[in-house]
Design an enzyme around this catalytic site. Structure first.
Site, PDB file in Angstrom:
ATOM      1  CG  ASP A   1      -0.294   9.670 -57.665  1.00  0.00           C
ATOM      2  OD1 ASP A   1      -1.237   9.049 -57.139  1.00  0.00           O
ATOM      3  OD2 ASP A   1       0.358   9.230 -58.639  1.00  0.00           O
ATOM      4  CB  ILE A   2       4.936   8.285 -58.479  1.00  0.00           C
ATOM      5  CG1 ILE A   2       6.374   8.308 -58.946  1.00  0.00           C
ATOM      6  CG2 ILE A   2       4.142   7.174 -59.143  1.00  0.00           C
ATOM      7  CD1 ILE A   2       7.183   7.101 -58.536  1.00  0.00           C
TER       8      ILE A   2
ATOM      9  CG  ASN B   1     -10.044   4.938 -57.260  1.00  0.00           C
ATOM     10  OD1 ASN B   1     -11.063   5.563 -57.516  1.00  0.00           O
ATOM     11  ND2 ASN B   1      -8.853   5.270 -57.763  1.00  0.00           N
TER      12      ASN B   1
ATOM     13  CB  VAL C   1      -1.604   0.952 -54.198  1.00  0.00           C
ATOM     14  CG1 VAL C   1      -0.806   0.658 -52.928  1.00  0.00           C
ATOM     15  CG2 VAL C   1      -0.669   1.314 -55.351  1.00  0.00           C
TER      16      VAL C   1
ATOM     17  CG  HIS D   1      -4.464   5.262 -51.950  1.00  0.00           C
ATOM     18  ND1 HIS D   1      -4.461   3.879 -51.978  1.00  0.00           N
ATOM     19  CD2 HIS D   1      -4.726   5.658 -53.218  1.00  0.00           C
ATOM     20  CE1 HIS D   1      -4.706   3.464 -53.205  1.00  0.00           C
ATOM     21  NE2 HIS D   1      -4.886   4.534 -53.991  1.00  0.00           N
TER      22      HIS D   1
ATOM     23  CG  HIS E   1      -6.344   9.211 -55.633  1.00  0.00           C
ATOM     24  ND1 HIS E   1      -5.238   9.095 -56.454  1.00  0.00           N
ATOM     25  CD2 HIS E   1      -6.814   7.955 -55.446  1.00  0.00           C
ATOM     26  CE1 HIS E   1      -5.050   7.820 -56.752  1.00  0.00           C
ATOM     27  NE2 HIS E   1      -5.986   7.104 -56.162  1.00  0.00           N
TER      28      HIS E   1
HETATM   29  P1  AMP Z   1      -5.144   3.673 -57.035  1.00  0.00           P
HETATM   30  O1  AMP Z   1      -5.030   3.328 -58.494  1.00  0.00           O
HETATM   31  O2  AMP Z   1      -6.392   4.393 -56.639  1.00  0.00           O
HETATM   32  O3  AMP Z   1      -4.868   2.460 -56.161  1.00  0.00           O
HETATM   33  O4  AMP Z   1      -3.993   4.731 -56.768  1.00  0.00           O
HETATM   34  C1  AMP Z   1      -2.664   4.357 -56.560  1.00  0.00           C
HETATM   35  C2  AMP Z   1      -1.853   5.591 -56.802  1.00  0.00           C
HETATM   36  O5  AMP Z   1      -0.585   5.393 -56.252  1.00  0.00           O
HETATM   37  C3  AMP Z   1      -1.669   5.943 -58.283  1.00  0.00           C
HETATM   38  O6  AMP Z   1      -2.183   7.236 -58.554  1.00  0.00           O
HETATM   39  C4  AMP Z   1      -0.162   5.855 -58.461  1.00  0.00           C
HETATM   40  O7  AMP Z   1       0.334   6.825 -59.367  1.00  0.00           O
HETATM   41  C5  AMP Z   1       0.340   6.069 -57.053  1.00  0.00           C
HETATM   42  N1  AMP Z   1       1.655   5.507 -56.775  1.00  0.00           N
HETATM   43  C6  AMP Z   1       2.072   4.257 -57.053  1.00  0.00           C
HETATM   44  N2  AMP Z   1       3.334   4.099 -56.643  1.00  0.00           N
HETATM   45  C7  AMP Z   1       3.718   5.284 -56.096  1.00  0.00           C
HETATM   46  C8  AMP Z   1       4.912   5.747 -55.500  1.00  0.00           C
HETATM   47  N3  AMP Z   1       5.999   4.968 -55.379  1.00  0.00           N
HETATM   48  N4  AMP Z   1       4.953   7.029 -55.036  1.00  0.00           N
HETATM   49  C9  AMP Z   1       3.883   7.814 -55.169  1.00  0.00           C
HETATM   50  N5  AMP Z   1       2.718   7.429 -55.716  1.00  0.00           N
HETATM   51  C10 AMP Z   1       2.641   6.177 -56.182  1.00  0.00           C
END
Ligand code: AMP
Length: 121
Positions: A30-31, A87, A96, A100, A102
């Site tokens: 995760d970024i 989520n 997003v 996914h 986490h």
């Molecule tokens: P959610 O809020 O559950 O949809 O989680 C989306 C996750 O994607 C968050 O924890 C972000 O930090 C992660 N995220 C968004 N863009 C990127 C990226 N380019 N590379 C890695 N993780 C990302």
């Protein structure tokens, strides 16, 4: 479904710290990590939310958990414990819209996962 940033990661259009890949899934860091270990496991098939999972995805969704456990073992956190969260929807914190898992580990994780401030909302 419109394309998300995760499709760009799958297609290597943007960089990511990729930890695992096979024909149907991908795991990457995760970024914006919320724990010392925080990675995501995604299907390559773009499914927007848990609500969009169908019977045809049954095996695929199970596979994501197997990948989560494998990468957790490789990261050395499987024995100590880790949290796996998906989520669903904006109010649950989904940002997003490509499902996914986490996977979080490496520090004591509080439970329940909401704050008093959120309880009042
Ligand atoms: P959610 O809020 O559950 O949809 O989680 C989306 C996750 O994607 C968050 O924890 C972000 O930090 C992660 N995220 C968004 N863009 C990127 C990226 N380019 N590379 C890695 N993780 C990302």
């Amino acid at each position: 479904m419109s394309e998300t940033i995760f499709t760009k990661i799958i297609n290597r259009e943007i960089p990511a710290d990729i930890l695992y890949e096979d024909d149907i899934s991908l795991a990457f860091s995760d970024i914006n990590p919320q724990a010392p270990v925080h990675f995501l496991v995604i299907p390559k098939k773009p499914i927007a939310t848990i609500n969009d999972i169908t019977e045809a995805d049954r095996e695929l969704v199970g596979h994501l958990y197997l990948v989560a456990a494998q990468v957790a073992r490789e990261k050395g956190v499987a024995e100590d414990g880790y949290r796996v969260v998906m989520n669903c929807g904006e109010k649950a914190g989904q940002s997003v819209f490509h499902i996914h898992l986490h996977v979080l580990a490496g520090k004591p994780l509080g439970w329940p996962p909401y704050t008093d401030k959120m309880k009042q909302a």
